[in-house]
Design a protein around this motif. Sequence first.
Motif, PDB file in Angstrom:
ATOM      1  N   VAL A 199       0.852  -1.188   0.000  1.00  0.00           N
ATOM      2  CA  VAL A 199       0.000   0.000   0.000  1.00  0.00           C
ATOM      3  C   VAL A 199       0.887   1.238   0.000  1.00  0.00           C
ATOM      4  O   VAL A 199       1.774   1.367   0.841  1.00  0.00           O
ATOM      5  CB  VAL A 199      -0.921   0.025   1.244  1.00  0.00           C
ATOM      6  N   THR A 200       0.667   2.111  -0.963  1.00  0.00           N
ATOM      7  CA  THR A 200       1.505   3.298  -1.055  1.00  0.00           C
ATOM      8  C   THR A 200       0.643   4.540  -0.961  1.00  0.00           C
ATOM      9  O   THR A 200      -0.594   4.466  -0.981  1.00  0.00           O
ATOM     10  CB  THR A 200       2.257   3.365  -2.406  1.00  0.00           C
ATOM     11  N   ILE A 201       1.331   5.658  -0.884  1.00  0.00           N
ATOM     12  CA  ILE A 201       0.635   6.933  -0.825  1.00  0.00           C
ATOM     13  C   ILE A 201      -0.236   7.108  -2.081  1.00  0.00           C
ATOM     14  O   ILE A 201      -1.297   7.713  -2.044  1.00  0.00           O
ATOM     15  CB  ILE A 201       1.658   8.081  -0.659  1.00  0.00           C
ATOM     16  N   ARG A 202       0.208   6.504  -3.193  1.00  0.00           N
ATOM     17  CA  ARG A 202      -0.567   6.613  -4.432  1.00  0.00           C
ATOM     18  C   ARG A 202      -1.896   5.864  -4.343  1.00  0.00           C
ATOM     19  O   ARG A 202      -2.908   6.304  -4.886  1.00  0.00           O
ATOM     20  CB  ARG A 202       0.249   6.073  -5.607  1.00  0.00           C
ATOM     21  N   ASP A 203      -1.876   4.708  -3.658  1.00  0.00           N
ATOM     22  CA  ASP A 203      -3.118   3.956  -3.490  1.00  0.00           C
ATOM     23  C   ASP A 203      -4.115   4.765  -2.685  1.00  0.00           C
ATOM     24  O   ASP A 203      -5.308   4.807  -2.980  1.00  0.00           O
ATOM     25  CB  ASP A 203      -2.835   2.625  -2.762  1.00  0.00           C
ATOM     26  N   VAL A 204      -3.587   5.409  -1.629  1.00  0.00           N
ATOM     27  CA  VAL A 204      -4.457   6.228  -0.793  1.00  0.00           C
ATOM     28  C   VAL A 204      -5.008   7.376  -1.635  1.00  0.00           C
ATOM     29  O   VAL A 204      -6.209   7.689  -1.588  1.00  0.00           O
ATOM     30  CB  VAL A 204      -3.672   6.779   0.423  1.00  0.00           C
ATOM     31  N   ALA A 205      -4.128   7.985  -2.426  1.00  0.00           N
ATOM     32  CA  ALA A 205      -4.537   9.108  -3.265  1.00  0.00           C
ATOM     33  C   ALA A 205      -5.625   8.668  -4.236  1.00  0.00           C
ATOM     34  O   ALA A 205      -6.644   9.349  -4.411  1.00  0.00           O
ATOM     35  CB  ALA A 205      -3.328   9.654  -4.015  1.00  0.00           C
ATOM     36  N   ALA A 206      -5.409   7.490  -4.853  1.00  0.00           N
ATOM     37  CA  ALA A 206      -6.371   6.997  -5.838  1.00  0.00           C
ATOM     38  C   ALA A 206      -7.726   6.758  -5.178  1.00  0.00           C
ATOM     39  O   ALA A 206      -8.770   7.177  -5.684  1.00  0.00           O
ATOM     40  CB  ALA A 206      -5.845   5.711  -6.471  1.00  0.00           C
ATOM     41  N   ARG A 207      -7.705   6.111  -4.011  1.00  0.00           N
ATOM     42  CA  ARG A 207      -8.977   5.812  -3.356  1.00  0.00           C
ATOM     43  C   ARG A 207      -9.704   7.097  -2.950  1.00  0.00           C
ATOM     44  O   ARG A 207     -10.932   7.167  -3.031  1.00  0.00           O
ATOM     45  CB  ARG A 207      -8.755   4.924  -2.123  1.00  0.00           C
ATOM     46  N   ALA A 208      -8.931   8.094  -2.528  1.00  0.00           N
ATOM     47  CA  ALA A 208      -9.567   9.340  -2.097  1.00  0.00           C
ATOM     48  C   ALA A 208      -9.847  10.266  -3.278  1.00  0.00           C
ATOM     49  O   ALA A 208     -10.498  11.293  -3.124  1.00  0.00           O
ATOM     50  CB  ALA A 208      -8.669  10.055  -1.081  1.00  0.00           C
ATOM     51  N   GLY A 209      -9.357   9.899  -4.447  1.00  0.00           N
ATOM     52  CA  GLY A 209      -9.583  10.727  -5.626  1.00  0.00           C
ATOM     53  C   GLY A 209      -8.824  12.042  -5.586  1.00  0.00           C
ATOM     54  O   GLY A 209      -9.304  13.082  -6.052  1.00  0.00           O
ATOM     55  N   VAL A 210      -7.625  11.998  -5.018  1.00  0.00           N
ATOM     56  CA  VAL A 210      -6.796  13.213  -4.943  1.00  0.00           C
ATOM     57  C   VAL A 210      -5.384  12.875  -5.420  1.00  0.00           C
ATOM     58  O   VAL A 210      -5.098  11.723  -5.766  1.00  0.00           O
ATOM     59  CB  VAL A 210      -6.717  13.757  -3.483  1.00  0.00           C
TER      60      VAL A 210
END
Lengths: 343, 343
Positions: free
Chosen positions: A5-16
């Motif tokens: 899990v990376t910061i990009r996954d979090v970004a993708a899920r949050a749409g940011v």
Amino acid sequence: MSPRVTIRDVAARAGVSAGAVSMAFNDRPGLALPTRERIRAAAAELGWTPSQAARRLAGSAGRIETVGLVIARPARQLGLEPFYMEFISGIEAVLQERSASLLLRLVRDRDQEIAVQSEWWRTRRVSGSILVDLTEDDPRIPALARIGMPTVAAGHPGLAGRAVDAVWTDDAAAIEEAVRYLAVLGHRRIARVGGDPALGHTAIRTRALERITAELGLEPARTLTTDFSGHAGARATRRLLAAPERRPTAIIYDNDIMAVAGIAVAAELGLQVPRDLSLIAWDDSQLCRLTHPTLSAMSHDVHGYGVQVTRTLFDVVNRTSVPSGPAPTPVLVPRGSSAPPGA
Amino acid sequence: MSPRVTIRDVAARAGVSAGAVSMAFNDRPGLALPTRERIRAAAAELGWTPSQAARRLAGSAGRIETVGLVIARPARQLGLEPFYMEFISGIEAVLQERSASLLLRLVRDRDQEIAVQSEWWRTRRVSGSILVDLTEDDPRIPALARIGMPTVAAGHPGLAGRAVDAVWTDDAAAIEEAVRYLAVLGHRRIARVGGDPALGHTAIRTRALERITAELGLEPARTLTTDFSGHAGARATRRLLAAPERRPTAIIYDNDIMAVAGIAVAAELGLQVPRDLSLIAWDDSQLCRLTHPTLSAMSHDVHGYGVQVTRTLFDVVNRTSVPSGPAPTPVLVPRGSSAPPGA
């Protein structure tokens, strides 16, 4: 939680953007509250925390890249006492062998140190830390034990307790050796210029000095405490030599720079070392061999102490052995500054 | 502008390397004008600016958390010379104000330093670094400029060149002041115990000493070089005083611990300071005021030098000003170790 899990996954899920995730977790302004909340929710769902990210960034899983050292003293003082530089040189000798670095931070007090160490550990900026300047009931010990940070204390287990591993020198035995030596030379009135009274090892030496002088039937030994600086050592020496009570014939110092200052104060007062006054230094950096007369010392291999503490920290981090243990006890090295009184 | 625009996007659009983009924005030499213009155009189109990139790369948007310092000396030596500890205490004084840490690493040589610094910068473990112990044609300067690492050199711009910002002390002017003072006292035969001959500032001082003694019509000044340790200072002092040529009446030392050793060697040889021999120390840590006689010194605020270098690095990282500049020139502080010869 998946290590992928990376910061990009979090970004993708949050749409940011990844930048927005970073802003949210660093409490930067510029994000609307709902966005911030959406990001935090996404991170929580994925089990992502910034520390994990930092840990990955810190790289090469498992290899110790960085060791932490926090010192709660004024910056100015750090430059004035040989002890720290020799100790750090010992730390660096081990780190150099292993291509690792030291993260060094100066702080105001213990509370700030706990905050810094906790943050370093949470974000995995260090693999472990070295604790110095232990006090009685040191609040750092339970705090760092609680967060599970690998820690080695440079200090007596009586101060470090059982929660952290420790490497220590037997200061009480060393004081006893110095006093027995002076007593054999014929000194009956011994004084001491001690270090910071808040530090545990200062108290250990004071108690040992009181015990052994009583045991040997010498006059009660007077200790003046200082901040370890040469100037404070000079002032304390003047006070001891100018006191209305009869003058000590021998002074033991808690480091070497104060003993160097003691030689100068003796010369200033017209006293001859060692005929009128014997002086014994502690730690024994090269300074003790550069004065005239050379300084007798309780020789403590501070560089070696730094080496041993750091090796122990590597053992603790790698869980390779049971590491607490004593460092060599300082040994008496008689030189030109000690002799029978009046000789 | 999208927060995702990076130096790589600019490089790709301009058809150059990321290093070239960095060079263009840091006004480094080595890029043809059309390339430079193409890069700037690409950045403008994408809305990219280097400060923004640096800010993002430095981690938690903009805040400097860690400053790097690599020293290419044996660990043991680090503990033996007051200069480093005072310099580091100055660095830490600035970092302490700003809740930042120092990442300290000891290495074998320059090549290893370049590798370590590059890795630190690539992984953004530091926001910038301080370079010490500059040599002539120092290979670190072009290497770190090439990767765009914010760097401040503690050393003369004649050594640092134009590719990095520098903070320096005017060693030549300080040598001149020391020699003029000794000449006014009546000394005609002045010697010097210098530092490491590989270091740029040692060479600067040697050249200045040769020039000024010739200018004043004094005997040619002899310089013996050392590793800055007290022991080496003592050996060099013995050699100077035991030389078949006539003995110098005054010795200038490149640091203070060697001058402390010089006082002891004089006493050992039955020479009285300052009557038979004047001594001038350099750097002027508290040691100089703890000897008897006290040491005259070219007083250099090493702690303040560390402060200034570190403030400059913050300015470089934050691009807040044009930062290169001199630190205060060491000033002569006459004390008990200098007098007319024979007085």
